[in-house]
Design an enzyme around this catalytic site. Structure first.
Site, PDB file in Angstrom:
ATOM      1  N   HIS A  87       9.220   4.230  -3.311  1.00 28.93           N
ATOM      2  CA  HIS A  87       8.266   4.843  -4.254  1.00 28.93           C
ATOM      3  C   HIS A  87       7.881   6.220  -3.707  1.00 28.93           C
ATOM      4  CE1 HIS A  87       5.037   5.010  -7.211  1.00 28.93           C
ATOM      5  NE2 HIS A  87       4.158   5.213  -6.262  1.00 28.93           N
ATOM      6  N   HIS A 120      -0.341   9.146  -3.028  1.00 35.79           N
ATOM      7  CA  HIS A 120      -0.645   9.498  -4.424  1.00 35.79           C
ATOM      8  C   HIS A 120      -2.158   9.505  -4.677  1.00 35.79           C
ATOM      9  CE1 HIS A 120       3.649   8.370  -5.933  1.00 35.79           C
ATOM     10  NE2 HIS A 120       3.581   9.609  -5.483  1.00 35.79           N
ATOM     11  N   HIS A 127      -0.061   4.893   0.500  1.00 34.41           N
ATOM     12  CA  HIS A 127       0.715   6.127   0.288  1.00 34.41           C
ATOM     13  C   HIS A 127      -0.192   7.219  -0.242  1.00 34.41           C
ATOM     14  CE1 HIS A 127       0.924   4.210  -3.677  1.00 34.41           C
ATOM     15  NE2 HIS A 127       1.437   5.292  -4.217  1.00 34.41           N
ATOM     16  N   ASP A 170       2.130   0.494  -4.231  1.00 37.88           N
ATOM     17  CA  ASP A 170       2.985   0.624  -5.421  1.00 37.88           C
ATOM     18  C   ASP A 170       4.443   0.292  -5.100  1.00 37.88           C
ATOM     19  OD1 ASP A 170       0.689   1.492  -6.659  1.00 37.88           O
ATOM     20  OD2 ASP A 170       1.397   3.528  -7.045  1.00 37.88           O
ATOM     21  N   HIS A 189      -1.980  -2.026  -8.837  1.00 37.16           N
ATOM     22  CA  HIS A 189      -2.114  -1.793 -10.285  1.00 37.16           C
ATOM     23  C   HIS A 189      -2.046  -3.093 -11.070  1.00 37.16           C
ATOM     24  CE1 HIS A 189      -1.767   2.656 -10.393  1.00 37.16           C
ATOM     25  NE2 HIS A 189      -1.011   2.493  -9.309  1.00 37.16           N
ATOM     26  N   ASP A 217      -4.118   8.453  -6.885  1.00 34.57           N
ATOM     27  CA  ASP A 217      -4.826   7.234  -7.285  1.00 34.57           C
ATOM     28  C   ASP A 217      -4.918   6.220  -6.146  1.00 34.57           C
ATOM     29  OD1 ASP A 217      -1.970   7.001  -7.702  1.00 34.57           O
ATOM     30  OD2 ASP A 217      -2.338   5.110  -8.761  1.00 34.57           O
ATOM     31  N   HIS A 218      -4.553   6.647  -4.929  1.00 33.07           N
ATOM     32  CA  HIS A 218      -4.673   5.773  -3.751  1.00 33.07           C
ATOM     33  C   HIS A 218      -5.495   6.418  -2.634  1.00 33.07           C
ATOM     34  CE1 HIS A 218      -1.598   2.913  -5.311  1.00 33.07           C
ATOM     35  NE2 HIS A 218      -1.351   3.981  -6.040  1.00 33.07           N
TER      36      HIS A 218
END
Ligand code: ZN
Ligand code: FE
Length: 254
Positions: free
Chosen positions: A113, A57, A55, A132, A170, A59-60
């Protein structure tokens, strides 16, 4: 046989680096940052050929541009997230199936999410990369979807073979275990897993992957049909979505 390296980055993210020795391909899943991936590539002698993004975000996808510039890799992500995924080359959607070398990749859409969230399932390797959506003993927050949509997505994952190893993005397992024990304290499998997780974390070890069978036995977000959870939440007669929604709400304020 696939080789896998797990790279811990940022506060609690994992980047997974997969190498297919037969064909020489290497895939980075959810590269939050480029530098640690480049360092791992240098150390292993592998050449990056693909990035998979579950996805959009930060942090990805934070490493997408840097990795593409350094390696010329192909970036694979959701067709729905075109503008939100930097450098997206190959747009994929629910049911897509493709080969990298001899390894079969199946794409699952698992919104909730985020709208365009994907999972990448490697049935021959009994591995799935879930970003996530599903965590060990937890699930992702509902940023762009309803509880009903997320529950549908989790049911798709829940239906896979029990031996499937679940690679989430995570290291949240210890905090998730604390919450899980409040909603199903009498679950002996959960008690055992929570103790194992405490020991692993005390030694600085990763709790990822778990297996789907373990998650089905222990993860409250895959267990809204559990009579014990239902009794605890005083929702004996609700439907599964109603129980799931209440679990997610309680976790949000835990
Ligand atoms: Zn996310
Ligand atoms: Fe994340």
């Amino acid at each position: 046989m696939i080789e896998l390296r797990q790279i811990p980055v940022l506060r609690d993210n994992y980047i997974h680096l997969l190498h297919l020795p037969d064909s020489g391909h290497t895939i980075a899943v959810d590269p939050a940052e480029a530098a640690p991936v480049l360092a791992a590539l240098a150390a292993s002698g592998w050449s990056l050929t693909h990035v998979f993004n579950t996805h959009h975000h930060a942090d990805h996808i934070g490493g997408n541009n840097g990795l593409k510039q350094s390696t010329g890799c192909e970036i694979v992500g959701s067709d729905q997230d075109g503008p939100r995924i930097p450098g997206l080359d190959r747009r994929v959607q629910e049911g897509d199936c493709f080969l990298i070398g001899h390894t079969e990749i199946r794409v699952m859409e698992v919104p909730g999410h985020t709208r365009g969230h994907l999972a990448f399932w490697l049935p021959g390797e009994q591995m799935i990369f879930v970003g996530d959506t599903l965590f060990s003993l937890g699930c992702g927050r509902l940023f762009e979807g309803t509880a009903a949509l997320m529950w549908q997505s989790l049911q798709k994952i829940r239906a896979l073979p029990g031996e499937t190893r679940i690679y989430c993005a995570h290291e949240y397992t210890e905090a998730n275990a604390r919450f899980a024990l409040t909603v199903e304290p009498d679950n002996a499998d959960l008690q055992r897993r929570a103790e194992q997780v405490r020991q692993y974390r005390r030694q600085g070890l990763s709790t990822v992957p778990s297996t789907l069978a373990e998650e089905r036995a222990c993860n409250p977000f895959l267990r809204p049909d559990s009579p014990s959870i239902r009794a605890r939440l005083n929702l004996m007669h609700a439907d599964d979505v109603g129980v799931f929604a209440e679990l997610r709400r309680l976790k949000d304020v835990f």
